[in-house]
Design a protein around this motif. Structure first.
Motif, mmCIF file in Angstrom:
data_model
loop_
_atom_site.group_PDB
_atom_site.id
_atom_site.type_symbol
_atom_site.label_atom_id
_atom_site.label_comp_id
_atom_site.label_asym_id
_atom_site.label_seq_id
_atom_site.Cartn_x
_atom_site.Cartn_y
_atom_site.Cartn_z
ATOM 1 N N LEU A 185 0.934 -1.164 -0.019
ATOM 2 C CA LEU A 185 0.108 0.001 0.290
ATOM 3 C C LEU A 185 1.081 1.148 -0.020
ATOM 4 O O LEU A 185 0.500 2.267 -0.583
ATOM 5 C CB LEU A 185 -0.750 -0.156 1.067
ATOM 6 N N GLY A 186 1.945 1.122 0.878
ATOM 7 C CA GLY A 186 2.665 2.219 0.739
ATOM 8 C C GLY A 186 3.546 2.654 -0.870
ATOM 9 O O GLY A 186 3.421 3.860 -0.997
ATOM 10 N N LEU A 187 3.818 1.469 -1.455
ATOM 11 C CA LEU A 187 4.343 1.985 -2.776
ATOM 12 C C LEU A 187 3.026 2.307 -3.585
ATOM 13 O O LEU A 187 3.477 2.935 -4.509
ATOM 14 C CB LEU A 187 4.607 0.228 -3.272
ATOM 15 N N GLU A 188 2.073 1.755 -3.388
ATOM 16 C CA GLU A 188 0.920 2.326 -4.464
ATOM 17 C C GLU A 188 0.539 3.635 -4.076
ATOM 18 O O GLU A 188 0.260 4.425 -5.158
ATOM 19 C CB GLU A 188 -0.423 1.283 -4.143
ATOM 20 N N LEU A 189 0.389 4.079 -2.696
ATOM 21 C CA LEU A 189 0.450 5.350 -2.342
ATOM 22 C C LEU A 189 1.300 6.243 -2.971
ATOM 23 O O LEU A 189 1.336 7.587 -3.138
ATOM 24 C CB LEU A 189 0.127 5.431 -0.936
ATOM 25 N N LEU A 190 2.765 5.945 -2.983
ATOM 26 C CA LEU A 190 3.679 6.634 -3.536
ATOM 27 C C LEU A 190 3.510 6.827 -4.978
ATOM 28 O O LEU A 190 4.014 8.050 -5.586
ATOM 29 C CB LEU A 190 5.156 5.840 -3.237
ATOM 30 N N SER A 191 3.029 5.609 -5.763
ATOM 31 C CA SER A 191 3.264 5.909 -7.291
ATOM 32 C C SER A 191 1.977 6.548 -7.790
ATOM 33 O O SER A 191 1.997 7.223 -8.693
ATOM 34 C CB SER A 191 3.296 4.401 -7.718
ATOM 35 N N MET A 192 0.705 6.307 -7.172
ATOM 36 C CA MET A 192 -0.471 6.792 -7.538
ATOM 37 C C MET A 192 -0.566 8.555 -7.883
ATOM 38 O O MET A 192 -0.893 8.659 -9.166
ATOM 39 C CB MET A 192 -1.573 6.424 -6.626
ATOM 40 N N PRO A 193 -0.167 9.036 -6.677
ATOM 41 C CA PRO A 193 -0.085 10.519 -6.969
ATOM 42 C C PRO A 193 1.182 11.123 -8.000
ATOM 43 O O PRO A 193 0.885 11.859 -8.744
ATOM 44 C CB PRO A 193 0.217 11.184 -5.657
ATOM 45 N N LEU A 194 2.099 10.259 -8.175
ATOM 46 C CA LEU A 194 3.138 10.525 -9.015
ATOM 47 C C LEU A 194 2.648 10.403 -10.763
ATOM 48 O O LEU A 194 3.119 11.336 -11.433
ATOM 49 C CB LEU A 194 4.451 9.335 -8.909
ATOM 50 N N TYR A 195 1.618 9.555 -10.897
ATOM 51 C CA TYR A 195 1.097 9.586 -12.195
ATOM 52 C C TYR A 195 0.361 10.944 -12.189
ATOM 53 O O TYR A 195 0.481 11.690 -13.236
ATOM 54 C CB TYR A 195 0.002 8.561 -12.322
ATOM 55 N N GLY A 196 -0.463 11.405 -11.232
ATOM 56 C CA GLY A 196 -1.003 12.883 -11.781
ATOM 57 C C GLY A 196 0.183 13.901 -11.678
ATOM 58 O O GLY A 196 0.092 14.567 -12.470
ATOM 59 N N MET A 197 1.283 14.041 -10.980
ATOM 60 C CA MET A 197 2.331 14.828 -10.972
ATOM 61 C C MET A 197 2.993 14.716 -12.175
ATOM 62 O O MET A 197 3.504 15.921 -12.748
ATOM 63 C CB MET A 197 3.298 14.436 -9.721
ATOM 64 N N LEU A 198 3.094 13.546 -12.709
ATOM 65 C CA LEU A 198 3.989 13.686 -13.965
ATOM 66 C C LEU A 198 3.107 14.073 -15.222
ATOM 67 O O LEU A 198 3.605 14.797 -16.189
ATOM 68 C CB LEU A 198 4.290 12.258 -14.447
#
Lengths: 478, 177
Positions: free
Chosen positions: A128-141
């Motif tokens: 879950l930590g990894l997903e919570l790290l990656s999910m916003p990154l899609y939006g940021m990129l």
């Protein structure tokens, strides 16, 4: 059950998560760019203070997370890197034509995920930590989604990261099938002699995490995402995301014997990562792509620490990670400043930097220091990191890896110096991109100058860094 | 019960293959629903009825039906009627129906023979056990999932807004068209 002590230990994470809610409610009430950035920075600062308060109580184990020295050390650097990203993002987004405040929301959520990730002692929090790290990154990129490149970067990262996650989950399922446990301690205890299933599970998890770290066979997304994403988002991706994923991989390797069975695989991945990364960087004429390939090579060097598991692994890995983090943040920070404020395009092509020294001598100095550090030249911090890695390889008598590091660094020196030469050539009379006139008085300017000073200071006097790591190690042994 | 596990697993694999090979989204979604129901059957066969029921209610029941509705409503127009008639040809619904029929047969056969209990060892996982774990020691996981959904929502709402910022400049627009 969660007790008050556990909640206190998780306070740094909770504070960052609470800041997400505060910023969100603030946006719902009134859209103001500067206050949103200030609240975000204040939340991260409070969380840093909370880390200071929690550190005497460490190590504390909550049911799914552990706040130990490694977690505290990694969280400190995560928060510092997030603060640096915010300092540069504020000026950069000043020219952005759409809503700007969501960027801080996404950045804070990703920071929460990274902090959970480095403190996880259970596969559930790891995932879950990894997903919570990656999910916003899609939006940021994909934040500047009107630009084709930014959208492309977001979608590429989304698709490949989802593929990586699928590998990771499959690996976890195999480990669970063999051991029936999901917590790291349980996995370590029941997989003392890992079977075929446990080894394949560990290998699949390595693939999943390797995607995020852009280790060579899984690196294809890196240059395009670096090139396309908005510069502050790339800063965050290159620093926080990679640091957190590497720390969790380090934790897995140190704790679970099945991962130590993959030493040979990691050695091979390390060797090809540093060679391929450096060789591909040679041909780049785009500074962001060049830094992307250089980060691939750096994670090749870092994997050496994981391929040689002994008492010095943790210290070596973390020293190198910090050197990479500070120098990368500085270099990407200069690119961000050059592209500030946002106007749809970024100063990424190398020729935009021609003659930067004659226009903005201090900014060129910052970039010089950071690139020298990435190349591993004394008296910068990069030299200390390289020294640690080579010492580890020599001590373990892994001559192939040492040869790879030496060869990789030699190739690396060529393309870093090529950029440096460009900086000092006579420049064009009318540059297309330039940092704002008052860049050194803005938050972003202070951040990059601070990072460059840190690179030099820790390069000359690395004792504080090493002592803090010895504190981490002492806690591990106790 | 073991045969039920393998049959449902096989159906799940075949239906998922159907998902990724279908050219039309509605066909893919039909297969996806069958695949999810088959996975639910796998859960039942493994002795996790709670997970199985959740799989049916949440995925097959709510999310997928929503997907189907959205896809069908995306392009309403004069062509829609002809298209819907085309969807009713047997070639399209035969595959998913056969797979669903296999699942039904498995279910009926298992019911017919009485309840032999789960073959795979381990105690039956009840809703109560799941609840006390989730909201006891795993509370942090629930909170993290909430934040994950929040982050996804913020991302989607940011990327989903059209035309609120500046107009795309004519050069890129020409490239796209």
């Amino acid at each position: 059950m969660l007790t008050a002590t556990h909640l206190l230990a998780l306070m740094p994470v909770i504070l960052v998560a609470a800041t997400v809610l505060v910023v969100m409610l603030g946006i719902a009430w009134r859209r103001r760019h500067t206050p949103a950035a200030l609240v975000t920075a204040a939340g991260l600062g409070l969380s840093l203070l909370a880390l200071l308060l929690v550190s005497p109580m460490a190590p504390i184990e909550t049911p799914l997370m552990v706040i130990d020295g490694l977690a505290l050390f990694a969280m400190t650097w995560i928060l510092l890197a997030a603060l640096a990203s915010i300092g540069l993002a504020h000026a950069y987004l000043g020219g952005f034509a759409g809503p700007r405040e969501e960027f801080y929301l996404l950045l804070l959520s990703a920071t929460t995920g990274a902090m959970v990730l480095v403190a996880s002692r259970h596969l559930a929090t790891l995932f879950l930590g990894l997903e919570l790290l990656s999910m916003p990154l899609y939006g940021m990129l994909a934040y500047a989604f009107h630009e084709r490149r930014s959208l492309e970067a977001g979608i590429k990262y989304l698709v490949l990261s989802a593929a990586g996650t699928a590998f990771l989950l499959f690996g976890m399922a195999l480990l669970y099938a063999q051991s029936g446990r999901l917590d790291l301690a349980g996995l370590a205890a029941s997989l003392v002699e890992p079977g075929v299933w446990a080894l394949s599970g560990a290998a699949l998890m390595l693939v999943g995490l390797g995607f995020k770290l852009s280790i060579v066979p899984f690196h294809l997304w890196t240059p395009d995402v670096y090139e396309g994403g908005p510069a502050p988002a790339v800063m965050f991706l290159a620093s926080v995301s990679k640091l957190a994923v590497f720390v969790v991989l380090l934790r897995l390797v140190l704790a679970v014997p099945a991962f130590q069975g993959l030493e040979g695989v990691m050695g091979a991945l390390a060797l090809i990562s540093m060679l391929v990364g450096n060789l591909l960087a040679l041909a780049q004429s785009n500074l962001k792509r060049l830094l992307a390939y250089s980060s691939i090579a750096h994670f090749g060097y870092l994997l050496v620490a994981l391929a040689v598991v002994n008492g010095a692994t943790l210290e070596t890995g973390m020293v190198y990670l910090v050197t990479y983090l500070v120098a990368t943040l500085g270099a990407l920070g200069v690119i961000t400043l050059m592209s500030t404020p946002w106007r749809g395009e970024e100063a990424t092509a190398l020729h935009e930097y021609r003659g930067l020294f004659w226009r903005r001598p201090f900014l060129a100095g910052v970039l010089t220091v950071c690139l020298l550090s990435l190349a591993g030249i004394p008296p910068t911090i990069g030299f200390i990191g390289k020294f640690y890695i080579i010492a580890l390889g020599v001590e373990a008598e892994r001559w192939w890896l040492v040869a790879g590091i030496v060869l990789g660094s030699a190739i690396g020196l060529y393309y870093y110096l090529r950029v440096l030469v460009t900086l000092y050539l006579p420049g064009p009379r009318m540059p297309r991109f330039d940092a704002p006139e008052d860049w050194h008085r803005r938050a972003g300017g202070l951040v990059v100058v601070g990072l460059a000073l840190l690179v030099l200071l820790l390069g000359v006097y690395p004792i504080p860094l090493i002592e803090s790591l010895e504190w981490v190690m002492a806690m591990k042994r106790a | 019960m073991e045969i039920a596990f393998y049959l449902s697993g096989g159906v799940a694999v075949l239906a998922t293959l159907g998902v990724i090979t279908s050219l039309h989204p509605v066909h893919a979604l039909l297969y996806l629903i069958v695949s999810l129901i088959a996975v639910a059957m796998v859960f039942f066969a493994l002795g996790a009825p709670f997970a199985g029921v959740l799989e049916i209610i949440v995925y097959a029941g709510a999310i997928m039906v929503l997907f189907v509705f959205v896809v069908m409503m995306l392009n309403p127009g004069p062509l829609a009627k002809a298209r819907e008639r085309a969807w009713l040809r047997p070639r399209i619904w035969l595959g998913p129906s056969v797979l669903a029929a296999v699942l039904l047969a498995v279910l009926l056969a298992t019911l017919w023979r009485g309840d032999p209990g789960p073959v795979v060892e381990g105690e039956m996982l009840t809703a109560r056990a799941v609840g006390t774990t989730l909201f006891g020691p795993w509370l942090i996981v629930v909170e993290l999932s909430a934040f994950l959904l929040l982050a996804a929502l913020v991302t989607a709402s940011h990327l989903g807004q059209a035309g609120s910022s500046r107009e795309p400049d004519p050069t890129t627009a020409r490239e796209e068209s």
